[in-house]
Design a protein around this motif. Sequence first.
Motif, mmCIF file in Angstrom:
data_model
loop_
_atom_site.group_PDB
_atom_site.id
_atom_site.type_symbol
_atom_site.label_atom_id
_atom_site.label_comp_id
_atom_site.label_asym_id
_atom_site.label_seq_id
_atom_site.Cartn_x
_atom_site.Cartn_y
_atom_site.Cartn_z
ATOM 1 N N GLY A 121 32.197 39.383 51.681
ATOM 2 C CA GLY A 121 30.915 39.656 51.049
ATOM 3 C C GLY A 121 29.937 38.503 51.061
ATOM 4 N N VAL A 122 30.209 37.479 51.827
ATOM 5 C CA VAL A 122 29.280 36.357 51.918
ATOM 6 C C VAL A 122 28.065 36.766 52.749
ATOM 7 C CG1 VAL A 122 28.984 33.982 52.708
ATOM 8 C CG2 VAL A 122 31.134 34.682 51.651
ATOM 9 N N LEU A 123 28.311 37.505 53.827
ATOM 10 C CA LEU A 123 27.233 38.039 54.653
ATOM 11 C C LEU A 123 27.081 39.526 54.365
ATOM 12 C CD1 LEU A 123 27.892 36.362 58.118
ATOM 13 C CD2 LEU A 123 26.181 35.750 56.420
ATOM 14 N N ASN A 124 25.830 39.962 54.263
ATOM 15 C CA ASN A 124 25.545 41.350 53.957
ATOM 16 C C ASN A 124 25.124 42.064 55.237
ATOM 17 O OD1 ASN A 124 24.799 43.766 52.876
ATOM 18 N ND2 ASN A 124 23.245 42.932 51.482
ATOM 19 N N MET A 125 25.840 43.130 55.597
ATOM 20 C CA MET A 125 25.543 43.867 56.822
ATOM 21 C C MET A 125 24.233 44.646 56.729
ATOM 22 S SD MET A 125 27.583 43.382 59.306
ATOM 23 C CE MET A 125 27.336 44.822 60.315
ATOM 24 N N ARG A 126 23.661 44.773 55.529
ATOM 25 C CA ARG A 126 22.384 45.466 55.395
ATOM 26 C C ARG A 126 21.198 44.579 55.788
ATOM 27 N NH1 ARG A 126 23.545 47.035 49.664
ATOM 28 N NH2 ARG A 126 25.745 47.226 50.062
ATOM 29 N N SER A 136 33.459 37.664 60.931
ATOM 30 C CA SER A 136 34.195 38.817 60.408
ATOM 31 C C SER A 136 34.777 38.510 59.028
ATOM 32 C CB SER A 136 35.286 39.242 61.377
ATOM 33 O OG SER A 136 36.338 38.308 61.403
ATOM 34 N N TRP A 137 35.260 37.293 58.849
ATOM 35 C CA TRP A 137 35.780 36.913 57.534
ATOM 36 C C TRP A 137 34.655 36.828 56.499
ATOM 37 C CZ3 TRP A 137 40.584 36.380 55.550
ATOM 38 C CH2 TRP A 137 41.632 36.474 56.452
ATOM 39 N N LEU A 138 33.515 36.283 56.891
ATOM 40 C CA LEU A 138 32.389 36.181 55.956
ATOM 41 C C LEU A 138 31.884 37.560 55.545
ATOM 42 C CD1 LEU A 138 30.415 33.176 57.474
ATOM 43 C CD2 LEU A 138 31.853 33.185 55.426
ATOM 44 N N ILE A 139 31.895 38.504 56.471
ATOM 45 C CA ILE A 139 31.488 39.871 56.147
ATOM 46 C C ILE A 139 32.526 40.518 55.239
ATOM 47 C CG2 ILE A 139 31.149 42.176 57.133
ATOM 48 C CD1 ILE A 139 29.800 40.762 59.530
ATOM 49 N N GLN A 165 22.301 42.693 63.570
ATOM 50 C CA GLN A 165 22.030 42.524 65.004
ATOM 51 C C GLN A 165 22.995 41.538 65.640
ATOM 52 O OE1 GLN A 165 17.921 41.409 65.214
ATOM 53 N NE2 GLN A 165 17.202 43.531 65.305
ATOM 54 N N ILE A 166 23.245 40.425 64.967
ATOM 55 C CA ILE A 166 24.180 39.431 65.509
ATOM 56 C C ILE A 166 25.575 40.029 65.594
ATOM 57 C CG2 ILE A 166 25.305 37.219 65.046
ATOM 58 C CD1 ILE A 166 22.630 36.273 63.845
ATOM 59 N N TRP A 167 25.994 40.732 64.549
ATOM 60 C CA TRP A 167 27.325 41.338 64.532
ATOM 61 C C TRP A 167 27.470 42.385 65.641
ATOM 62 C CZ3 TRP A 167 31.913 40.225 63.108
ATOM 63 C CH2 TRP A 167 32.877 41.218 62.977
ATOM 64 N N ASP A 168 26.449 43.215 65.802
ATOM 65 C CA ASP A 168 26.488 44.245 66.844
ATOM 66 C C ASP A 168 26.508 43.601 68.233
ATOM 67 O OD1 ASP A 168 26.419 46.990 67.746
ATOM 68 O OD2 ASP A 168 24.352 46.583 68.369
ATOM 69 N N GLY A 169 25.715 42.556 68.425
ATOM 70 C CA GLY A 169 25.699 41.869 69.714
ATOM 71 C C GLY A 169 27.029 41.221 70.041
ATOM 72 N N LEU A 170 27.643 40.580 69.061
ATOM 73 C CA LEU A 170 28.953 39.967 69.283
ATOM 74 C C LEU A 170 30.018 41.021 69.573
ATOM 75 C CD1 LEU A 170 29.024 37.149 66.576
ATOM 76 C CD2 LEU A 170 28.898 36.865 69.049
ATOM 77 N N ASN A 171 29.961 42.143 68.861
ATOM 78 C CA ASN A 171 30.930 43.212 69.115
ATOM 79 C C ASN A 171 30.766 43.773 70.521
ATOM 80 O OD1 ASN A 171 32.421 43.238 66.746
ATOM 81 N ND2 ASN A 171 30.933 44.519 65.698
ATOM 82 N N ARG A 172 29.534 43.990 70.949
ATOM 83 C CA ARG A 172 29.296 44.509 72.305
ATOM 84 C C ARG A 172 29.722 43.503 73.369
ATOM 85 N NH1 ARG A 172 23.852 48.036 72.623
ATOM 86 N NH2 ARG A 172 24.169 49.246 70.733
#
Length: 95
Positions: A32-37, A26-29, A43-50
């Motif tokens: 701006g270190v990680l790009n959600m596009r 979450s901090w990397l996103i 997919q990893i972010w959505d899986g972790l959130n779920r």
Amino acid sequence: MTSLFQILMMILGVARTVILIHFVMSWLISFGVLNMRQPLVAQIWDGLNRLLEPIYGPIRRLLPQMGGIDLSPVVALLGIYALQIILTNNAALFM
């Protein structure tokens, strides 16, 4: 019964690791270190959130609004550490 104790400790360790990965990601996103596009990151972010929403949801309902600061991961980690301490102190019951 010792194996039950070890399994419970392993599950708590995996949960702690997943929460820490989610926290760091979450901090990397945010910075701006990680790009959600990127599909893999999304997919990893959505899986972790779920995966973590059933844990974070009840905690968020109990905590007061902090103006955009989400303390539910910290509370979840404290809860996991407390469970590990309780299990370790009562390990004799599993033997």
